[in-house]
Scaffold this active site. Structure first.
Site, mmCIF file in Angstrom:
data_model
loop_
_atom_site.group_PDB
_atom_site.id
_atom_site.type_symbol
_atom_site.label_atom_id
_atom_site.label_comp_id
_atom_site.label_asym_id
_atom_site.label_seq_id
_atom_site.Cartn_x
_atom_site.Cartn_y
_atom_site.Cartn_z
ATOM 1 N N TYR A 109 0.707 -1.229 -0.023
ATOM 2 C CA TYR A 109 -0.057 -0.008 0.184
ATOM 3 C C TYR A 109 0.896 1.225 0.023
ATOM 4 C CZ TYR A 109 -3.221 3.418 1.536
ATOM 5 O OH TYR A 109 -3.944 4.652 1.573
ATOM 6 N N GLU A 198 -3.971 7.468 -3.283
ATOM 7 C CA GLU A 198 -3.869 6.003 -2.624
ATOM 8 C C GLU A 198 -3.674 4.823 -3.916
ATOM 9 O OE1 GLU A 198 -6.684 4.561 0.568
ATOM 10 O OE2 GLU A 198 -7.437 3.561 -1.162
#
Ligand code: GDP
Ligand code: MN
Length: 390
Positions: A109, A198
């Site tokens: 991530y 993101e």
């Protein structure tokens, strides 16, 4: 303003941030043509909506031949996709992104967000890619690392080293690639006035390359004026219909989930009004800043938009008359109640220039559901009482 994954990936490409190749499709025919053009023997069909969690909701599927591409595109296009971010009503899928399949060895991530408390952009990273980051933050917060980057110095080598160390990347070549990836992402974030980026998951492939497999981006609305390329990516159909209508009339409206409709001039006073309602034991149904020109038309439009929300039990009008005089606003409110049928109690607090005259006008009008509040506290208390039916 938010954009779709396929648009985020176009911007990534401009900055040389590696992503799989893909082409957007509006129909199953286009989906098949895109898959042919991309070549290969495995494709991913991805629903394009402004919400995460598409994979779990059935909006991201693998196709192993062109018939499967067609079948999956037909299935996903036109579906109402429900994810943990869309709410139970879901979102209509109008486009699918056809992407070449990727060889996933590891899912990470990586994001960049603004930390308002630190007043700096923060790079967020985790080895726990591929799942909802909210869950990781809740269950294993130690697995999310945050690296604040002072915008005065920008992304430096030591940020990069901290990042690869935290992600457990030990291979020198991979370290270099990841640091390069993150520094490009940071530059993009700053240059495009993004509010958040993101990438979940950011994958490591079998050959040790890093690829953005997903991409979510949001931008600072106030900076869109200097980014016509980003503004052009706006998808009106993804935005709240009431908020859009309000914007057309110069009103800043944001729906919330309480019971007291708010109509206020000035964003600061609007925030203060919502705080005071909360303090008095009530809950605001919306944020609404009518701006500097609180006239009968804008007030009527404000009433109309507030009252579309069936949860609204009372409306609190809190307006400070500076340049706009309170007596004119009072007349505007009376005029507005003739234009729009207002069927809930309206608590009106007007202060500033000509406030006493305004109170007289409202009192003399003698309308049963208009209640005068003498100050912010009194107005908020009366609104809370009215919403509770006491
Ligand atoms: P989200 O669910 O809205 O966050 O959508 P993502 O773009 O993250 O896709 C969901 C999941 O689908 C990812 O976490 C991956 O596990 C999987 N996925 C996406 N693209 C590919 C791909 O090219 N190959 C494979 N095998 N899986 C993929
Ligand atoms: Mn994702």
């Amino acid at each position: 303003m938010n954009i779709h994954e396929y648009q985020a990936k176009q911007i990534f490409a401009q900055y040389d941030v590696p992503t799989p190749r893909g082409i957007i499709a509006n129909t199953p025919d286009e989906a098949v043509a895109n898959a042919k053009e991309l070549g290969g023997d495995i494709w991913v069909v991805k629903a394009q909506i402004h919400a995460g969690g598409r994979g779990l909701g059935g909006g991201v599927k693998l196709a192993k031949n062109l018939e499967e591409v067609r079948a999956l595109a037909s299935e996903i296009l036109g579906m109402t996709l429900v994810t943990h971010q869309t709410g139970p009503e879901g979102k209509l899928v109008q486009k699918v992104y056809i992407e070449e399949g990727a060889d996933i060895k590891d899912e990470l991530y990586l994001g960049v967000v603004l930390d308002r408390a630190k007043e700096m952009p923060v790079i967020m990273a985790s080895t726990e890619g591929g799942m909802a980051i909210e869950d990781v933050a809740h269950d294993t917060p130690e697995k999310i690392i945050k690296i604040a980057v002072d915008p005065a110095i920008g992304f430096q080598g030591f940020h990069g080293r901290e990042l690869v160390f935290a992600l457990g990347i030990t291979d020198k070549n991979e370290q270099k690639k990841m640091i390069d990836f993150a520094s490009k992402l940071y530059r993009l974030y700053m240059e495009k006035d993004a509010e958040m980026i993101e990438i979940n998951p950011l994958i490591k492939t079998g050959s040790g390359d890093f690829l953005a497999l997903d991409g979510k981006m949001g931008f600072d609305d106030s900076a869109l004026g200097r980014h016509p390329d980003i503004e052009a990516m706006r998808d009106i159909s993804e935005e709240d219909a009431d908020e859009r209508e309000a914007a057309q009339y110069g009103l800043s409206y944001i729906a919330l989930d309480g019971e007291i409709g708010c109509m206020v001039n000035g964003a600061g006073l609007a925030m203060g009004t919502m705080d005071t309602i909360n303090y008095m034991g009530g809950t605001p149904a919306n944020f609404l800043d009518v701006g500097g020109s609180a006239n009968a038309q804008t007030v009527a439009k404000g009433f109309e938009i507030i009252l579309k929300n069936p949860k609204v039990k009372a409306i609190f009008v809190n307006i400070f008359g500076g340049i706009v005089r309170c007596d004119r606003i009072a007349n505007g409110i009376l005029e507005a109640t003739k234009i729009t049928d207002v069927n809930v109690p309206v608590i009106v607090r007007l202060d500033g220039t000509n406030a006493p005259e305004a109170a007289e006008i409202l009192k003399n009008a003698n309308i049963a559901n208009i209640i005068v509040g003498t100050d912010l506290g009194d107005g908020a208390a009366k609104a809370v009482a009215a919403a509770k039916g006491v």
